[in-house]
Write a protein that holds these residues in place. Structure first.
Motif, PDB file in Angstrom:
ATOM      1  N   PRO A 172       0.988  -1.227   0.011  1.00  0.00           N
ATOM      2  CA  PRO A 172       0.128   0.037  -0.116  1.00  0.00           C
ATOM      3  C   PRO A 172       1.016   1.178  -0.154  1.00  0.00           C
ATOM      4  O   PRO A 172       1.760   1.375   0.726  1.00  0.00           O
ATOM      5  CB  PRO A 172      -0.838  -0.021   1.298  1.00  0.00           C
ATOM      6  CG  PRO A 172      -0.798  -1.644   1.667  1.00  0.00           C
ATOM      7  CD  PRO A 172       0.659  -1.830   1.066  1.00  0.00           C
ATOM      8  N   LYS A 173       0.084   2.327  -0.899  1.00  0.00           N
ATOM      9  CA  LYS A 173       1.219   3.634  -0.879  1.00  0.00           C
ATOM     10  C   LYS A 173       0.098   4.721  -0.755  1.00  0.00           C
ATOM     11  O   LYS A 173      -0.864   4.386  -1.689  1.00  0.00           O
ATOM     12  CB  LYS A 173       2.091   3.478  -2.302  1.00  0.00           C
ATOM     13  CG  LYS A 173       2.601   4.944  -2.209  1.00  0.00           C
ATOM     14  CD  LYS A 173       3.563   5.030  -3.629  1.00  0.00           C
ATOM     15  CE  LYS A 173       4.241   6.285  -3.745  1.00  0.00           C
ATOM     16  NZ  LYS A 173       4.846   6.422  -5.036  1.00  0.00           N
ATOM     17  N   GLU A 174       0.511   5.698   0.189  1.00  0.00           N
ATOM     18  CA  GLU A 174      -0.254   6.858   0.336  1.00  0.00           C
ATOM     19  C   GLU A 174      -0.115   7.778  -0.756  1.00  0.00           C
ATOM     20  O   GLU A 174       0.824   7.801  -1.348  1.00  0.00           O
ATOM     21  CB  GLU A 174      -0.073   7.653   1.801  1.00  0.00           C
ATOM     22  CG  GLU A 174       1.472   7.997   1.812  1.00  0.00           C
ATOM     23  CD  GLU A 174       2.247   7.121   2.726  1.00  0.00           C
ATOM     24  OE1 GLU A 174       2.727   6.280   1.899  1.00  0.00           O
ATOM     25  OE2 GLU A 174       2.399   7.322   3.977  1.00  0.00           O
ATOM     26  N   GLN A 175      -1.371   8.211  -1.266  1.00  0.00           N
ATOM     27  CA  GLN A 175      -1.342   8.973  -2.412  1.00  0.00           C
ATOM     28  C   GLN A 175      -1.333  10.578  -2.232  1.00  0.00           C
ATOM     29  O   GLN A 175      -2.047  11.397  -2.082  1.00  0.00           O
ATOM     30  CB  GLN A 175      -2.599   9.129  -3.170  1.00  0.00           C
ATOM     31  CG  GLN A 175      -2.799   7.638  -3.904  1.00  0.00           C
ATOM     32  CD  GLN A 175      -1.748   6.846  -4.653  1.00  0.00           C
ATOM     33  OE1 GLN A 175      -1.299   7.608  -5.464  1.00  0.00           O
ATOM     34  NE2 GLN A 175      -0.763   6.032  -4.057  1.00  0.00           N
ATOM     35  N   ILE A 176       0.200  10.952  -1.785  1.00  0.00           N
ATOM     36  CA  ILE A 176       0.450  12.162  -1.526  1.00  0.00           C
ATOM     37  C   ILE A 176       1.718  12.546  -2.397  1.00  0.00           C
ATOM     38  O   ILE A 176       2.709  11.894  -2.598  1.00  0.00           O
ATOM     39  CB  ILE A 176       0.940  12.379  -0.145  1.00  0.00           C
ATOM     40  CG1 ILE A 176      -0.302  11.874   0.713  1.00  0.00           C
ATOM     41  CG2 ILE A 176       1.274  13.831   0.236  1.00  0.00           C
ATOM     42  CD1 ILE A 176       0.008  12.142   2.187  1.00  0.00           C
TER      43      ILE A 176
END
Length: 284
Positions: free
Chosen positions: A203-207
């Protein structure tokens, strides 16, 4: 030595020294002062048998570009070229015959070039200062291809910097009605599964950070819904080292929701936690 070709600029030293030279030049520093500074700061290169030639060649090229070639530096280049020192060095490093021939031609041509004063001096480039497009704390909405609204949030806004960057977080807001400030207060950060080298998905945060100068080319129509307080400061040189295009905000979510069941993640991070100082910052 960090060399990938026979050209004057085909090595790490040229890239580094040339960049530093013209960064200082564009700031208004005189060529003699720049040269003195770089000599003081690069004693290891100057004393290195393998690196000293590329250092002086770079200094000579940079000075020549500014119509300020020091005669002493020119004489150093003459010695490097005419004595064959550089070619001998390349022989020691097991360069092929064809490479040696090419390198000699490059050096001879370079010496001939800088032996004649350049007609015009290189102009100093004045860096333009920019302000970010959106203000810190702005709640932004735009429509997806399916007609629903989604929401993104501005975590940071640079003022009078070279790129005028905005740090923007994509939220999990997706609804038929235009979102409100209350929706942003309750929103969570959107994650997506990103494939790793070992083929596993993480999972990768969308920032990401977004450039002010690229905004005019964006086709996405952003609407400011409101503004929420952000007490935490973010810095583009260390926080969330991801940079993207404005239209990717929409393209990503259109793709994400087109196959939501396979793209969704279990990670739950409240947007409100990113706005507060005590939040332990995730860095990418």
């Amino acid at each position: 030595m960090g060399t990938w070709g026979t050209g004057i600029s085909s090595n790490d030293i040229y890239e580094d020294i040339n960049y530093e030279f013209f960064e200082l030049y564009n700031q208004g520093m005189e060529v003699s002062a720049i040269t003195e500074k770089l000599i003081k700061e690069n004693k290891e290169l100057i004393d290195s048998h393998e690196d000293q030639n590329n250092f002086w060649i770079t200094i000579a090229k940079s000075q020549w570009e500014c119509k300020s070639l020091d005669p002493k530096v020119l004489n150093r280049i003459k010695d490097i070229v005419e004595s064959g020192k550089d070619i001998e060095l390349w022989k020691e490093l097991d360069a092929s015959t064809s490479y040696l021939t090419k390198r000699k031609k490059v050096l001879d041509s370079f010496l001939e070039k800088i032996s004649t004063e350049k007609k015009t001096s290189r102009k100093r480039k004045v860096k333009k200062s920019r302000n970010a497009i959106f203000e810190k704390g702005d709640c932004l909405a735009f429509k997806l291809n399916d007609g629903d609204y989604c929401g993104v949030f501005v975590l940071e806004s640079e003022i009078e910097t070279e790129f005028g960057l905005n740090l923007i977080a994509v939220t999990d807001i997706k609804q038929s009605e235009k979102p409100t400030e209350k929706d942003f207060e309750n929103a969570k950060l959107l994650f997506r599964l990103e494939q790793q080298i070992n083929k596993e998905y993480k999972p990768k945060e969308q920032i990401s950070w977004y450039y002010a100068q690229h905004f005019k080319k964006s086709e996405t129509e952003f609407e400011k819904i409101g503004q929420l307080k952000v007490s935490k400061d973010y810095y583009s040189n260390k926080d969330y080292q991801s940079f993207s295009n404005w239209d990717n905000l929409k393209l990503f979510q259109d793709e994400f929701y087109s196959d939501f069941e396979n793209n969704k993640c279990k990670n739950k991070v409240k947007l409100s936690s990113l706005r507060k100082k005590y939040w332990l910052q995730h860095r990418i």
